[in-house]
Scaffold this motif. Sequence first.
Motif, PDB file in Angstrom:
ATOM      1  N   UNK A   1       0.815  -1.222   0.000  1.00  0.00           N
ATOM      2  CA  UNK A   1       0.000   0.000   0.000  1.00  0.00           C
ATOM      3  C   UNK A   1       0.845   1.267   0.000  1.00  0.00           C
ATOM      4  N   UNK A   2       2.136   1.134   0.287  1.00  0.00           N
ATOM      5  CA  UNK A   2       3.005   2.307   0.351  1.00  0.00           C
ATOM      6  C   UNK A   2       3.036   3.119  -0.939  1.00  0.00           C
ATOM      7  N   UNK A   3       3.071   2.494  -2.132  1.00  0.00           N
ATOM      8  CA  UNK A   3       3.108   3.302  -3.361  1.00  0.00           C
ATOM      9  C   UNK A   3       1.913   4.239  -3.500  1.00  0.00           C
ATOM     10  N   UNK A   4       0.733   3.787  -3.104  1.00  0.00           N
ATOM     11  CA  UNK A   4      -0.446   4.643  -3.187  1.00  0.00           C
ATOM     12  C   UNK A   4      -0.328   5.829  -2.244  1.00  0.00           C
ATOM     13  N   UNK A   5       0.217   5.595  -1.056  1.00  0.00           N
ATOM     14  CA  UNK A   5       0.391   6.682  -0.092  1.00  0.00           C
ATOM     15  C   UNK A   5       1.348   7.732  -0.646  1.00  0.00           C
TER      16      UNK A   5
END
Length: 494
Positions: A74-78
């Motif tokens: 989920x880090x890339x979306x953040x």
Amino acid sequence: MADDRSLDLRPGIKFLNVLLLGFTFMLVFTGFQTCGMVEQTVLESYKQIHPDFNGVGYTSLAIIYTVFAVANWVAPSIVSIIGPKYSMIISAVTYTAYIATFIKPMTVTLYLGSVLIGIGAAVLWTAQGNFLTLNSDDHTMGRNSGIFWALLQCSLLIGNLYVYFAWRGVKVIKDAQRVPLFIGLTAISGVGTILMFFLRSHPKSGTKMTEDHRNLLDDGSDERRVNTGSYSNSIEANDEGSQNYLDHISEEDEASESTVKSSSGGKASGAWMAFLKAIELFKTTDMMLLSITFLYTGFELTFFSGVYATSVGATLQFGEDADKYVGLTGIMIGVGEIFGGLIFGIFGRRTVKYGRSPVVFLGFFLHLAAFFLIFLNIPDEAPLHQTHEVAYIDPNVVIAIGCGFLLGFGDACFNTQCFSILGVMYKSDSAPAFALFKFEQSLAAAIGFFYSNHIVLKWQLLIMVVFGVSGTLTYFKAEHSLKRRQREEAINED
């Protein structure tokens, strides 16, 4: 796809950005890496004074790497929503908060902090990879990543030097030793976080999206890829493989700081598509071969970053104040990492001339030598508790400290070449490929920290030898397959 780097900052400012990025990470990780080296020792001493405390350093580190592995998806979306600069700042706050929990250890805050820093680590390294890419081009990527890596690994020197001198003659780590250390580490990490505000953001490329971006956001196809960033060791890959990887990410991101008006659902969908693509890649023969190597890097990461220094400090044959050698061991691990990072980073083009496999073999040979010497020098019970036992030779401080250098240098050998081969082998699918690497490495590290507090040294060494042998052989096979395809492509082009 348009190259937004034409709107980038001037080269001089970009280079200053790289220097400041490396310096801020050095400060933040001076706190965290020193903490990781000594926390098991510190918490075991704290339990002797406060029997009601139930926290375990190895368990804390295991939680960190487990959450980090999962949060990677989920880090890339953040990062795409917040932007790399402020993603790094917010993530660095979680590092500072975690270190601060050791000033007055409590079981709840220790484990809660472990969860938060696990999430923060995933976002931090994703953002860092993007920011370094935005401040580099084809000609400066090797130089910039080498400089960043060297500055980052200096973090292993500062805090550990303090530990070596401050803990001399100390048998049990009490408040007088723990509190000043962790106040200092918290302050240093906090300064690094504040200095991140001075990083120069890239100019907005305009509110108008490119046609490619619009299509990707509209159709939700698996062409939408998300920059998964890079773990602490990703900066090591600075030959043409890593340059292709970072350049590819830059082309796909179109500079994540540009204004892209899409729904949060679309961002999450992009992360989900990257996950599905990673699963698809995992089924390929080459990735399955490399997975064994990735798992090995996770197990040895656990050992050199947490277990070994603790074991040296627990070997009371080195003296009742053996805890002082925890810091010295960390320093030598850092020297090995810096030395390896510079050789295989800045001079990556030359070292890759004869292939990547020889470098991996060198790393395996150095690790094997270190494991054998550690087996002879450090007692079996040392990872679990302090002991007066003698292993197979009289404990030798010089050998113990020297093994730290071998572990650090060998780790640099493995990680630089893992990122190098991924950058070349998966040019068009770099994001999910690197996400899979990070996931497997972090998962293995988490497993390693979970078992480190329960099994004696010789079995931990055996696990690493088995995966080290297997991972080295599978790497050879994967690179041989890559070279064969490259030769076939060259013949077809002719």
